[in-house]
Design a protein around this motif. Sequence first.
Motif, PDB file in Angstrom:
ATOM      1  N   PHE A  45      -3.195   5.036   3.300  1.00 41.61           N
ATOM      2  CA  PHE A  45      -1.749   4.821   3.120  1.00 41.61           C
ATOM      3  C   PHE A  45      -1.100   5.911   2.265  1.00 41.61           C
ATOM      4  CE2 PHE A  45      -2.367   0.704   4.985  1.00 41.61           C
ATOM      5  CZ  PHE A  45      -1.161   0.479   5.615  1.00 41.61           C
ATOM      6  N   VAL A  46      -1.825   6.428   1.299  1.00 41.32           N
ATOM      7  CA  VAL A  46      -1.265   7.532   0.508  1.00 41.32           C
ATOM      8  C   VAL A  46      -0.977   8.711   1.431  1.00 41.32           C
ATOM      9  CG1 VAL A  46      -1.861   9.291  -1.198  1.00 41.32           C
ATOM     10  CG2 VAL A  46      -2.236   6.886  -1.717  1.00 41.32           C
ATOM     11  N   TRP A  47      -1.930   9.017   2.296  1.00 39.32           N
ATOM     12  CA  TRP A  47      -1.735  10.117   3.258  1.00 39.32           C
ATOM     13  C   TRP A  47      -0.545   9.825   4.173  1.00 39.32           C
ATOM     14  CZ3 TRP A  47      -2.626   9.483   8.655  1.00 39.32           C
ATOM     15  CH2 TRP A  47      -2.481  10.641   9.403  1.00 39.32           C
ATOM     16  N   GLY A  48      -0.516   8.646   4.738  1.00 39.90           N
ATOM     17  CA  GLY A  48       0.555   8.297   5.671  1.00 39.90           C
ATOM     18  C   GLY A  48       1.920   8.314   5.006  1.00 39.90           C
ATOM     19  N   THR A  49       1.999   7.740   3.796  1.00 39.17           N
ATOM     20  CA  THR A  49       3.283   7.658   3.104  1.00 39.17           C
ATOM     21  C   THR A  49       3.755   9.041   2.669  1.00 39.17           C
ATOM     22  OG1 THR A  49       2.529   5.539   2.243  1.00 39.17           O
ATOM     23  CG2 THR A  49       4.516   6.436   1.266  1.00 39.17           C
ATOM     24  N   GLU A  50       2.819   9.850   2.203  1.00 37.78           N
ATOM     25  CA  GLU A  50       3.179  11.164   1.675  1.00 37.78           C
ATOM     26  C   GLU A  50       3.735  12.074   2.777  1.00 37.78           C
ATOM     27  OE1 GLU A  50       3.387  12.045  -1.297  1.00 37.78           O
ATOM     28  OE2 GLU A  50       3.451  14.223  -1.274  1.00 37.78           O
ATOM     29  N   ARG A  95     -11.223  -0.458  -1.734  1.00 40.53           N
ATOM     30  CA  ARG A  95     -11.389   0.208  -0.441  1.00 40.53           C
ATOM     31  C   ARG A  95     -10.608   1.528  -0.439  1.00 40.53           C
ATOM     32  NH1 ARG A  95      -9.805  -5.509   2.443  1.00 40.53           N
ATOM     33  NH2 ARG A  95     -11.632  -6.639   1.692  1.00 40.53           N
ATOM     34  N   PRO A  96     -11.067   2.495  -1.218  1.00 42.61           N
ATOM     35  CA  PRO A  96     -10.266   3.711  -1.387  1.00 42.61           C
ATOM     36  C   PRO A  96     -10.013   4.472  -0.091  1.00 42.61           C
ATOM     37  CG  PRO A  96     -12.440   3.940  -2.402  1.00 42.61           C
ATOM     38  CD  PRO A  96     -12.281   2.508  -2.039  1.00 42.61           C
ATOM     39  N   TRP A 123       0.833  -1.212   0.000  1.00 45.57           N
ATOM     40  CA  TRP A 123       0.000   0.000   0.000  1.00 45.57           C
ATOM     41  C   TRP A 123       0.861   1.253   0.000  1.00 45.57           C
ATOM     42  CZ3 TRP A 123      -4.322  -0.792  -1.896  1.00 45.57           C
ATOM     43  CH2 TRP A 123      -5.115  -1.888  -1.555  1.00 45.57           C
ATOM     44  N   MET A 124       1.998   1.198   0.677  1.00 44.44           N
ATOM     45  CA  MET A 124       2.872   2.376   0.706  1.00 44.44           C
ATOM     46  C   MET A 124       3.421   2.682  -0.695  1.00 44.44           C
ATOM     47  SD  MET A 124       4.826   1.472   4.228  1.00 44.44           S
ATOM     48  CE  MET A 124       5.833   2.932   4.451  1.00 44.44           C
ATOM     49  N   LEU A 125       3.586   1.631  -1.486  1.00 39.63           N
ATOM     50  CA  LEU A 125       4.110   1.831  -2.840  1.00 39.63           C
ATOM     51  C   LEU A 125       3.086   2.464  -3.764  1.00 39.63           C
ATOM     52  CD1 LEU A 125       6.063  -1.513  -3.263  1.00 39.63           C
ATOM     53  CD2 LEU A 125       7.030   0.777  -3.117  1.00 39.63           C
ATOM     54  N   LEU A 126       1.823   2.412  -3.378  1.00 42.32           N
ATOM     55  CA  LEU A 126       0.773   2.943  -4.246  1.00 42.32           C
ATOM     56  C   LEU A 126       1.038   4.405  -4.605  1.00 42.32           C
ATOM     57  CD1 LEU A 126      -2.055   2.677  -5.562  1.00 42.32           C
ATOM     58  CD2 LEU A 126      -3.031   3.358  -3.374  1.00 42.32           C
ATOM     59  N   ARG A 127       1.503   5.187  -3.637  1.00 45.29           N
ATOM     60  CA  ARG A 127       1.686   6.625  -3.865  1.00 45.29           C
ATOM     61  C   ARG A 127       2.608   6.900  -5.051  1.00 45.29           C
ATOM     62  NH1 ARG A 127       1.707  10.593  -5.600  1.00 45.29           N
ATOM     63  NH2 ARG A 127       2.021  12.693  -4.780  1.00 45.29           N
ATOM     64  N   ASP A 144      -4.303   8.704 -13.058  1.00 45.89           N
ATOM     65  CA  ASP A 144      -3.696   7.721 -12.149  1.00 45.89           C
ATOM     66  C   ASP A 144      -4.476   7.676 -10.838  1.00 45.89           C
ATOM     67  OD1 ASP A 144      -1.707   7.308 -13.965  1.00 45.89           O
ATOM     68  OD2 ASP A 144      -0.252   8.603 -12.961  1.00 45.89           O
ATOM     69  N   TRP A 145      -4.789   8.869 -10.333  1.00 50.31           N
ATOM     70  CA  TRP A 145      -5.497   8.929  -9.049  1.00 50.31           C
ATOM     71  C   TRP A 145      -6.873   8.269  -9.167  1.00 50.31           C
ATOM     72  CZ3 TRP A 145      -4.205  10.517  -4.171  1.00 50.31           C
ATOM     73  CH2 TRP A 145      -2.952  11.104  -4.025  1.00 50.31           C
ATOM     74  N   PHE A 146      -7.560   8.566 -10.274  1.00 47.27           N
ATOM     75  CA  PHE A 146      -8.910   7.990 -10.418  1.00 47.27           C
ATOM     76  C   PHE A 146      -8.837   6.465 -10.465  1.00 47.27           C
ATOM     77  CE2 PHE A 146     -12.249   6.282 -13.146  1.00 47.27           C
ATOM     78  CZ  PHE A 146     -13.351   6.640 -12.387  1.00 47.27           C
TER      79      PHE A 146
END
Lengths: 625, 175
Positions: free
Chosen positions: A75-80, A67-68, A40-44, A52-54
Amino acid sequence: MSRSRQFWLGFALRAAPIAFLFWLYSAGLRAWFQQDDFAWMLLRRTLNTPADWFWGMVTPYAQGTIRPISERLFFVWGTEFFFLDPRPMHLVVALTQCASLLVFFSLLMRLVGNRLAAALGCFVWLVSAGMATPMSWLSTYNQILISFVFLSALRAFILAADTGRRRWLVLSWAAFLLGFGVLEINVVFPAILTAWLMLYRRDLWRKSLAFWAVAVAYAAVHAAWAAKPGEGVYARHWDLSMVHTYLRYWGSALAGGGVVHEWGWPPQSWIWAAWGIALAVAAVLAARRSDSVTRAGLFGAIWFSAVLGPILPLRDHFSDYYLASAAPGLAMAFASAALVAWRLAWPARAAIVLALTAHIALNAAMNLEITRWRFERGERFRVLVEGLERAVTLHPGKTIFVSGLDHELFWSCFHDKPYVLFGTAQVYLFPGDEKSISGEPSLGSITHYVAPAALVARALDAGSGVVYRFDGTVLRNVTQRIRASLPAGWRTSRPEFLDAGLPEWDSLLQDGWYPAEPNRMRWMSRRASLILGCPTVGKQTLFLEGYCPRDAAANPLVLTVWAGKTRLGEVIVDRRQSSFSAELPVPEGAVSGGEAVVRFEASGAIQVPGDARELSVAFGRIGFR
Amino acid sequence: MRKLIVLTAAAALLASPACKRKRHPNPMATIEEESPLASTVPVADPAASSQLLSGFHAVEQNAWRWSARKFSVSLAVPKEAAARGANLQLVLTLPEAVAGSMLGVTVQPSVGGRTLEPYRVTKTGEQTASFDVPKELLNTPAVIAEFELDKVVAPREGESRELGLVVAQVSLVAK
C-alpha cells in the motif's frame, strides 16, 4: 504428436487458465478501494524518518498482524505512486496469481504427470470459494501472495530434490523466509513440505527440520511480540469448536454456500452438495489407494488442512478469503481424482463429472456475485472519496459536513477516514444522519464521527464550513440551502465534544488557553478550563486526545481532570510518546443541567527558547460520550 | 530469458517513480452551488467556467487549458483594489514541446480596454506573469481581462486547433 503440436498444446493449457482468470475476475480487478484499504493508504503519511519506516513495518497492528510485504509496503508503494488509482495494484495482484498458476501447473505436472489434469487443477483453483475476495479487495492481497510463496518454495524444493542442484534449495529458502513478511500462516509451510517428503521422498525427511526450526522460532517471537485479542471476533478458542470450523471451511470450499439463496434452493442444500462432492472425490481416490496419482489427492487434502490450521481457533471470524491459499490443496485433490476416475469404469467417471460440475457451478456463480458486489460498492466509495478530495481542494481549511451516507458507505469507507489522505481531519457526518446507520459494535462507536449541531451552526454562520450531500453519483454542495434552514436551537446549543483548535469554539474556552495552532490543536498552560454540553442519559466518559512534547527526563506528565466540582481522575501521559489519548469515567450526577465546566491541571510545563508561553499539553478533541 | 525477466523487473521498478504526477482532483466529483463572480479563476474548475469568455480550449488533465491567440476572462474586483490598485496574474506554462516556435512569445493584456505592460515568455515551464492594473480601472464590481499573443502554434496535421499557451489560472489580486 509432433514437437510443435506438443509445444502449442502445452502453451494453450497454461494460457487458458490465465485467460479464464481475467474473464472471471474482470469486475474484481477494477474494483475501487474499500474498508481497510483506506487505513493502509494512510500509513504512508506516518512514515517520515528511518525510525518511522522501521517501526511502521514491524509494529503489530490490529489482531496482532505483521505483514510488511503484502500489506504495508504494497500500500505504501501504491499510495505513493498512484494514490487514488487502484489499477496498478490490481495488476500486481493479477500478475502474482498468473505466476502462481504457472508454478501450480508445473507442480501438478510433477505430481500427477498429466497436462490436462494440471490445467483442470488450475481452473478448479481459480473458481474456488475464497478467491473472489482477494481478487477484488486489495487488503487481502496477502492471500494471493502467500499462495505464490507456498507454491514456489515447494516447487523449488522438489526441483532441488529431483536434480540435486543447490540453487533450487536456496530459492526455496528465499521464498520461505520472505513468506514471513507476507502472512503469519507461512509457519505452516514446513508441514506442507513434510507431507510431501513423507508421501514422495522419505529419504530426505531430515531436510525439513531446518524449516521447522525457523517456523517454530518465528512463532515464538511473534507470540511474544504481537498481543492477540482476548475478546471480540478475533479471540481464539482452543476447543472443540475448531472441528466445526474446520468442517465449515471444507463445506464452503466444496460447494460455495452463499449462492443457493439467490437460486431459490433450500438454504441447507449447499451442505448436501458439499457432502456429495466430498464423498464422490473420496470414493474415487479410495478405489485406487496405491496409485501414485492418489497420493497427490491425499497431499492436496493435507495442504488444505495445514493452511487452514492457524485460523481454526478464530471461531467467530469465519471468512471466505482464508480459503484462497488453502484452495490449491483442494484443486490438487480434484485434479488427481479426475485423473484416477478416467482410468476406472463409467460410474466413477460420472461421479467425478457430477462432483466437478456441482463444485464449479456453485463456486463460480458465487465468485461472480462477490466480485460484482465489490465492484459496485467500490464505485460508490469512489464517488464519495473523490468528492471529498475535491471538496477539500475547493474549500481549504474549512470544516466539511457530509450527509446522505448509508450503512455501507459509512462503515466500509467513511469510518476509515479516507479524507485524512487529503490532509484534513475536519470532516464530519451531518447531525441526524447517524440515525440511518445501524451500529457495528465490533467496529466502534459512530458518535464521534457526527458533528455537534452547534459546530455546524457556528461554522456555517462564520463561513468556515460547507455541507455536501451524497446523492449516489456525486457529492453535491448544499451549504446555502442548509444554512437557510438550520434549526434555531443549533445556534445556542453546547457541543458534547469539540476540537480545541477550531476557532468556532473560542467562546467556550475559558482561562489558560493559547491561540489555535495551524494544525487544529491548541496549547494550554499549566491550568485551563472549557465548557462542554453534556448528555442527559446513559453512562458517560470524558475522552481526551492530545499531544505532549517528548521529554524523557520529565516523564511522566500527570494531568488531573475535573468535570464541574467532581474530580474525574488523573491521566498519566507518557512523555516518550508524542501523542496521547485517554478516557475517564464520569460518575452519575457529576454533570447536569446541560453543560459542564471541564478543568485541567498539568504537573509540569516547558518553555521553548524565544517563546514566552508556558506549554504543558496541546489538545485536539475533547468531549463526553 | 533470465536477463529479460531481470530487465523487465528493473524497468518496472524504475518506472514507478516516473508514474508519480501532481494530482488534480476530479472536477466532476462534486457539484458546487452557484457562486458569485470570483477574482481568482482556476481555468479547469467547472464552477468558474462561466467566467471564461473566449479563447480557451477544453480542460486537460483536470488542471489546465490551451489558450488560443486571444483569450478573455471576467474577474470580480477585490474589495480593496479600487483604492490601492491590483495585480493581474496569469499562471501559464510554456511546454518544451512547443518551445521551438513559441519561446519569446509576448503576452499583451488589457483591462477595461486599456493595454497594460506586456510580458515576454523567455523560459519554458510554469511561470506567473504579473501585470500592474491602475486603480482607476477598478471602480466597477467586475472587469474583463483580455490577452493577446504575438505568435501561436498554427493548426497542423493531427491538431486542428490554434495553440497559444497552457493556462492554469487567472486572478486579480489587490495590492
